[in-house]
Design a protein around this motif. Structure first.
Motif, short mmCIF file in Angstrom:
data_model
loop_
_atom_site.label_atom_id
_atom_site.label_comp_id
_atom_site.label_asym_id
_atom_site.label_seq_id
_atom_site.Cartn_x
_atom_site.Cartn_y
_atom_site.Cartn_z
N ALA A 20 17.37 2.80 0.86
CA ALA A 20 16.48 3.94 0.68
C ALA A 20 17.27 5.24 0.75
O ALA A 20 17.88 5.54 1.76
CB ALA A 20 15.40 3.93 1.74
N GLU A 23 12.76 9.85 -1.22
CA GLU A 23 11.38 9.65 -0.79
C GLU A 23 10.73 8.47 -1.49
O GLU A 23 9.99 7.70 -0.88
CB GLU A 23 10.58 10.92 -1.06
CG GLU A 23 9.16 10.87 -0.53
CD GLU A 23 9.11 10.73 0.98
OE1 GLU A 23 8.14 10.14 1.48
OE2 GLU A 23 10.04 11.20 1.66
N ARG A 26 11.77 5.17 0.02
CA ARG A 26 11.12 4.93 1.31
C ARG A 26 9.67 4.50 1.12
O ARG A 26 9.15 3.68 1.89
CB ARG A 26 11.21 6.19 2.18
CG ARG A 26 12.61 6.46 2.73
CD ARG A 26 12.59 7.55 3.77
NE ARG A 26 12.37 8.85 3.18
CZ ARG A 26 13.36 9.64 2.73
NH1 ARG A 26 14.61 9.23 2.77
NH2 ARG A 26 13.08 10.83 2.21
N LYS A 29 8.95 0.69 0.60
CA LYS A 29 8.89 -0.21 1.75
C LYS A 29 7.46 -0.44 2.23
O LYS A 29 7.20 -1.41 2.94
CB LYS A 29 9.75 0.34 2.90
CG LYS A 29 11.23 0.39 2.56
CD LYS A 29 12.05 0.79 3.77
CE LYS A 29 13.53 0.75 3.46
NZ LYS A 29 13.99 -0.62 3.10
N GLU A 50 14.26 -3.24 -2.89
CA GLU A 50 13.35 -3.55 -1.78
C GLU A 50 12.99 -5.04 -1.79
O GLU A 50 12.96 -5.69 -0.73
CB GLU A 50 12.09 -2.69 -1.88
CG GLU A 50 11.02 -3.03 -0.84
CD GLU A 50 11.49 -2.83 0.60
OE1 GLU A 50 10.93 -3.50 1.49
OE2 GLU A 50 12.40 -2.01 0.83
#
Length: 220
Positions: A20, A23, A26, A29, A50
């Protein structure tokens, strides 16, 4: 020459190094497997790292315990994610991503075992395990490693069908219904394979004079 496959492989190799960094990464996730795959199916490979983080270790461990060959397990892991990206359209949102990925992995392992040149090779005496807990003493960690080696040796006594069933059920936590879908058989057949596999493992491990009876307690 098909340039697509090397390109996918390069992308997969990069997955393990991708983390990551912004933004959007992230946010990935917090998305479900199905939501991530929907993005991939739309032609955006951003969620691939991911998905790789969620499943690469499980896929490697399954392939290694199935084949007892670390190089083959690495190849299997790479090929699974190559196919995930290349054939994302084949994934149906109503199914579990884990079932689909393990189905691809199991097929790869079966194909590997069917090759005569590979069947004659002995596996390597290595074993990938989860990181040792900091609470374990060095002596206990060594004992655990020895237990894992004995379990791996016992697993190789099973038929490929039995080994596949026991690994998916006991180590990966898949249901009999999911394993039946992966193996292309009935749930009853899966239950029989797991039962017979456990009988073989118990006999092999309990008969190990080096303390193999304790190995059953460290199996998932």
């Amino acid at each position: 020459m098909n340039l697509a496959k090397p390109l996918f492989r390069k992308q997969v190799r990069n997955l393990s190094r991708m983390r990551a960094s912004n933004e959007r990464d992230r946010e990935m996730k917090h998305l479900s497997d199905q939501e991530l795959m929907s993005i991939v199916q739309a032609g955006d490979f951003a969620p691939a790292s991911e998905i790789y983080d969620r499943y690469s270790s499980r896929i490697y461990n399954f392939a290694y315990r199935f084949l007892k060959n670390s190089e083959a397990a690495e190849d299997a892991t790479q090929e699974v994610f190559v196919k995930m990206l290349k054939h994302a359209g084949q994934f149906h949102g109503g199914a579990k991503l884990s079932t689909w990925l393990f189905s691809i992995t199991a097929n790869w392992c079966r194909d590997y075992l069917r090759k005569a040149e590979n069947r004659s090779k002995e596996g390597e005496d290595v074993l990938l395990s989860l990181p040792a807990s900091s609470e374990l003493s060095p002596e206990r960690h060594l004992e655990r490693r020895e237990d894992e080696k004995r379990i791996q040796k016992a697993l190789m006594l099973l038929s490929p069908d039995q080994r596949e069933a026991i690994l998916l059920s006991r180590y990966q936590g898949l249901s009999y219904a999911e394993i039946a879908q992966i193996s292309g058989c009935s749930e009853g057949a899966v239950k029989t394979r797991v039962f017979r596999a456990m009988e073989v493992l118990k006999k092999a491990l309990i008969g190990d004079v080096r303390g193999g009876d304790q190995c059953l307690t460290v199996m998932p």
